[in-house]
Motif scaffolding. Structure first.
Motif, mmCIF file in Angstrom:
data_model
loop_
_atom_site.group_PDB
_atom_site.id
_atom_site.type_symbol
_atom_site.label_atom_id
_atom_site.label_comp_id
_atom_site.label_asym_id
_atom_site.label_seq_id
_atom_site.Cartn_x
_atom_site.Cartn_y
_atom_site.Cartn_z
ATOM 1 N N LEU A 5 0.832 -1.206 0.000
ATOM 2 C CA LEU A 5 0.000 0.000 0.000
ATOM 3 C C LEU A 5 0.870 1.260 0.000
ATOM 4 O O LEU A 5 0.542 2.253 -0.654
ATOM 5 C CB LEU A 5 -0.942 -0.002 1.197
ATOM 6 C CG LEU A 5 -2.074 -1.024 1.104
ATOM 7 C CD1 LEU A 5 -2.945 -0.965 2.332
ATOM 8 C CD2 LEU A 5 -2.919 -0.785 -0.127
ATOM 9 N N LEU A 64 1.243 6.890 -6.841
ATOM 10 C CA LEU A 64 0.376 8.058 -6.999
ATOM 11 C C LEU A 64 1.203 9.337 -7.043
ATOM 12 O O LEU A 64 0.919 10.248 -7.804
ATOM 13 C CB LEU A 64 -0.621 8.135 -5.849
ATOM 14 C CG LEU A 64 -1.839 7.237 -5.962
ATOM 15 C CD1 LEU A 64 -2.714 7.390 -4.739
ATOM 16 C CD2 LEU A 64 -2.642 7.572 -7.198
ATOM 17 N N PRO A 69 -1.560 6.953 -11.653
ATOM 18 C CA PRO A 69 -2.721 6.463 -10.903
ATOM 19 C C PRO A 69 -3.178 5.082 -11.348
ATOM 20 O O PRO A 69 -3.639 4.288 -10.532
ATOM 21 C CB PRO A 69 -3.798 7.520 -11.161
ATOM 22 C CG PRO A 69 -3.350 8.244 -12.347
ATOM 23 C CD PRO A 69 -1.865 8.196 -12.354
ATOM 24 N N PHE A 70 -3.031 4.798 -12.649
ATOM 25 C CA PHE A 70 -3.497 3.488 -13.122
ATOM 26 C C PHE A 70 -2.676 2.372 -12.503
ATOM 27 O O PHE A 70 -3.219 1.369 -12.028
ATOM 28 C CB PHE A 70 -3.406 3.424 -14.653
ATOM 29 C CG PHE A 70 -3.932 2.148 -15.216
ATOM 30 C CD1 PHE A 70 -5.296 1.930 -15.267
ATOM 31 C CD2 PHE A 70 -3.081 1.161 -15.669
ATOM 32 C CE1 PHE A 70 -5.800 0.752 -15.768
ATOM 33 C CE2 PHE A 70 -3.576 -0.017 -16.169
ATOM 34 C CZ PHE A 70 -4.944 -0.224 -16.223
ATOM 35 N N ALA A 98 -3.778 1.923 -8.963
ATOM 36 C CA ALA A 98 -5.042 1.207 -8.816
ATOM 37 C C ALA A 98 -4.841 -0.283 -9.042
ATOM 38 O O ALA A 98 -5.376 -1.126 -8.313
ATOM 39 C CB ALA A 98 -6.072 1.756 -9.794
ATOM 40 N N ILE A 133 -3.273 -1.895 -6.034
ATOM 41 C CA ILE A 133 -4.231 -2.198 -4.965
ATOM 42 C C ILE A 133 -5.082 -3.394 -5.353
ATOM 43 O O ILE A 133 -5.272 -4.344 -4.585
ATOM 44 C CB ILE A 133 -5.152 -0.993 -4.693
ATOM 45 C CG1 ILE A 133 -4.359 0.196 -4.187
ATOM 46 C CG2 ILE A 133 -6.204 -1.350 -3.661
ATOM 47 C CD1 ILE A 133 -5.228 1.391 -3.904
ATOM 48 N N LEU A 163 -2.134 13.578 -15.219
ATOM 49 C CA LEU A 163 -3.033 12.776 -14.384
ATOM 50 C C LEU A 163 -4.205 12.247 -15.179
ATOM 51 O O LEU A 163 -4.525 11.072 -15.144
ATOM 52 C CB LEU A 163 -3.564 13.641 -13.239
ATOM 53 C CG LEU A 163 -2.834 13.536 -11.930
ATOM 54 C CD1 LEU A 163 -3.470 14.461 -10.934
ATOM 55 C CD2 LEU A 163 -2.894 12.119 -11.414
ATOM 56 N N TYR A 164 -4.864 13.165 -15.918
ATOM 57 C CA TYR A 164 -6.091 12.756 -16.569
ATOM 58 C C TYR A 164 -5.856 12.074 -17.897
ATOM 59 O O TYR A 164 -6.745 11.446 -18.441
ATOM 60 C CB TYR A 164 -7.040 13.954 -16.708
ATOM 61 C CG TYR A 164 -7.835 14.144 -15.463
ATOM 62 C CD1 TYR A 164 -9.046 13.504 -15.322
ATOM 63 C CD2 TYR A 164 -7.344 14.862 -14.405
ATOM 64 C CE1 TYR A 164 -9.768 13.624 -14.159
ATOM 65 C CE2 TYR A 164 -8.060 14.987 -13.242
ATOM 66 C CZ TYR A 164 -9.262 14.366 -13.121
ATOM 67 O OH TYR A 164 -9.973 14.467 -11.971
ATOM 68 N N ASN A 195 -3.545 9.802 -18.203
ATOM 69 C CA ASN A 195 -2.765 8.600 -17.899
ATOM 70 C C ASN A 195 -3.392 7.328 -18.432
ATOM 71 O O ASN A 195 -2.756 6.577 -19.171
ATOM 72 C CB ASN A 195 -2.593 8.524 -16.387
ATOM 73 C CG ASN A 195 -1.696 7.398 -15.982
ATOM 74 O OD1 ASN A 195 -2.155 6.294 -15.831
ATOM 75 N ND2 ASN A 195 -0.415 7.670 -15.852
#
Lengths: 197, 430
Positions: A59, A66, A71-72, A75, A78, A156-157, A159
């Motif tokens: 984690l 991040l 971010p992908f 995710a 996780i 970020l967006y 990605n």
């Protein structure tokens, strides 16, 4: 077709708050957590405790992803590792007899090899740290708390989109090869567990 | 007022996207409180509805029709002795309910109650939701192990096997809906929760009806898998009380046990909102493209007020029908007060709907629209919550091998087929 509604997060939407906050603090916290968890994995006697420490490490690494504007990857980390694989780990650990395993010697005779491998990896990291500028081209922009939020928002967006396009475009072959590797592993597991197919 | 409060007014972004930490915190508190209250209400509703399914009355003593029963339960659980078994693994026993609770509540960060009524919008929203809710299982598994007792361990093992099996079908069902979001001129879909609803808005169809019956099958697979994911009947193998006394939380008592319950119900609301966001149009009211005239907007904006008016009417009828014995006097006054409060809320909502009926940028119109979004989202959640109770009352529990067979041999192949067919149809259509 209204393009205004469609585009989920136009880059103009990003406010000033998208700039990263307290970056060094979060980096050192997450890095410290990751290292502490990793040490606990090998130090703790109980296998379930080790597995939980590994989850903490995973984690913390997710948090680092991040911070690296991936971010992908975070995710997936996780979803696949912390969620799925660690659950299977725990499942197996609970099924086997851990009482006996707890009494075993934990550091066995191959520790010199492990030490050598560890030192080699550490040397690699140090060299990458020292000569990083020369080894890797300085293409990525330097991100700091004062840097341009527009570029950060773009990163970020964009990605997930970009990842999908690359995967279906230039890297299709590599991706399929990787999935073939997984297929071989699955087939091996089936053959090893099933007596007659 | 300070700038950090006022700067968010009039923004059409979520506080997270606008970078306003203050309002993000306010949203977090509102959602946390709302979910906790919803869990209490759900607790009451479940006991009442189950009782009526079985031709019983359910809780009747604490407050009129047992309305105050959840509060009494909460006080009882908070005051009960907190027992940690001597042979248990102390630290993990202590931390296990918190893992489940944290995972269940973290997920609410990205749930879109409206186009800007979410704490934040992430471009990985749906993956984040599925991933974090899969971490909640760790709480259950670890709790069963830490109890150091046979029944909890069996419950934990069942739970982990079940989760791993159903997560696969669940994920594939979601992927087929994510494919549908890419039906636009740009050709790329989105994983953002808000983006998924906006894609449905733009395409003018809820994804449950898209490519009929493909969207519907994917939704059905998700609806089955989400019951297994939240350990609810008929898939509540982890706590099968006829076989395992109480499964993974057998050794838990008092506040710790109530944390498990809170996590379970919060997770139920969370997975329902995934289903609503992905297939049922999220915050959109029914028929937003068919009945798009401003008059229809006005009629639908009356619904929140009318709902509260209906609730107030039910409470008023209850007040009138209360036995006239002096024993019920306080209850009667309380219920009358409750009816009055509901009536007042209804009145305020109706006034707001009338005041904000013109689609301009006035504060009333904005507020009215926001209430409409949250209302339709919460109404859809309420339907799902009732379905959860209905399933529990109707279906007998599965056997574990049956559960595994359904997961791997029925749901997984169907969801793969739906995924491939959705991709083919999508390519043919566009």
């Amino acid at each position: 077709m209204n393009p205004v509604i469609h585009s989920v997060a136009p880059m103009t939407m990003m406010g000033p708050g998208m700039a990263p906050v307290a970056t060094p603090f979060f980096f050192y916290m997450l890095a410290g957590l990751a290292i502490a968890g990793g040490v606990l994995v090998i130090v703790l006697r109980n296998a379930v405790h080790s597995a939980l420490s590994l989850i903490v490490t995973l984690l913390a690494v997710t948090g680092l992803y991040l911070m690296l504007y991936a971010p992908f990857v975070a995710a997936v980390q996780i979803f696949v590792y912390a969620g799925g694989i660690m659950l299977l780990f725990l499942f197996v650990i609970m099924l086997v007899n851990i009482d006996r395993a707890a009494k075993d010697r934990r550091f066995n005779r191959i520790w010199p090899i492990g030490l050598a491998a560890g030192c080699g990896l550490f040397a690699l990291f140090v060299s990458a740290f020292v000569k990083g500028r020369a080894l890797f081209p300085d293409r990525m922009m330097a991100m700091s708390e004062s840097s341009n939020t527009q570029q950060i928002a773009d990163l970020l967006y964009g990605n997930v989109d970009r990842m999908g396009q690359y995967r279906m475009g230039p890297y299709t072959f590599a991706f399929e090869i990787a999935s073939l590797l997984l297929l071989v592993a699955i087939l091996g597991a089936v053959i090893m567990t099933k007596k007659k197919i | 007022m300070p700038n950090f409060i006022t700067s968010y007014f009039g923004s059409t972004l979520t506080p997270g996207a606008a970078g306003n930490q203050f309002w993000a915190l306010v949203y977090v508190f509102v959602i946390f409180t709302g979910v906790s209250v919803a869990v209490m209400a759900m607790n009451w509703l479940e006991r009442k509805a189950l009782a009526h399914f079985q031709i019983r009355l359910g809780p009747m003593r604490v407050g009129p029709h047992g309305l105050l029963q959840p509060i009494a339960d909460a006080i009882k659980l908070a005051l009960k002795e907190d027992i940690i078994p001597a042979e248990a693994d102390q630290f993990i026993f202590w931390v296990a309910p918190l893992i489940g609770l944290l995972a269940a509540f973290t997920v609410y960060t990205v749930i879109p109650f409206g186009p800007s009524e979410a704490v934040s919008d992430m471009n990985i929203g749906i993956l984040f939701m599925l991933g974090v809710s899969s971490i909640g299982v760790l709480g259950i598994v670890v709790a069963g192990w830490a109890s150091n007792s046979h029944y909890p361990l069996i419950g934990a093992l069942r739970s982990s096997a079940q989760m791993v099996s159903y997560e696969v079908a669940m994920g594939l069902a979601v992927v087929s809906a994510v494919l549908m979001t890419s039906m636009n001129e740009k050709g790329t879909g989105t994983l953002s929760m808000i983006g998924i609803v906006q894609a449905q808005q733009q395409q003018g169809i809820w994804f449950i009806f898209k490519f009929f019956p493909l969207g519907f099958i994917a939704f059905a697979i998700f609806a089955i898998a989400m019951i297994a994911e939240t350990n609810r009947a008929p898939f509540d193998m982890a706590e099968a009380e006829s076989e395992l006394t109480a499964g993974y939380h057998t050794e838990y008592s008092g506040l710790r046990w109530s944390l498990f319950m809170l996590a379970e119900y919060a997770a139920m609301i969370a997975v329902s909102s995934i289903a609503i966001t992905v297939w049922l149009g999220g915050w959109m009211r029914p028929f937003p493209n068919l009945l798009r005239a401003p008059a229809w907007d006005f009629i639908f904006s009356l619904f929140p007020g009318l709902t509260f008016a209906g609730l107030a009417a039910i409470a008023a009828i209850g007040t009138v029908r209360m036995p006239s014995h002096s024993f019920f006097k306080i209850q009667r006054i309380g219920l009358a007060g409750f009816a009055a409060v509901l009536g007042l809320i209804s009145f305020l909502l109706l006034v707001l709907a009338v005041a904000g009926r013109s689609p301009d940028a006035s504060v009333a119109a904005r507020f009215n629209a926001a209430i409409g979004y949250v209302y339709w989202f919460v109404l859809k959640i309420a339907v799902f919550m009732y379905l959860f109770i209905w399933y529990r009352a109707t279906w007998p529990r599965y056997r574990f091998d049956q559960l595994m067979r359904v997961g791997w041999k029925v749901l997984l192949p169907i969801s793969l087929a739906v995924l491939i067919l959705t991709a083919i149809v999508g390519v043919l259509v566009s």
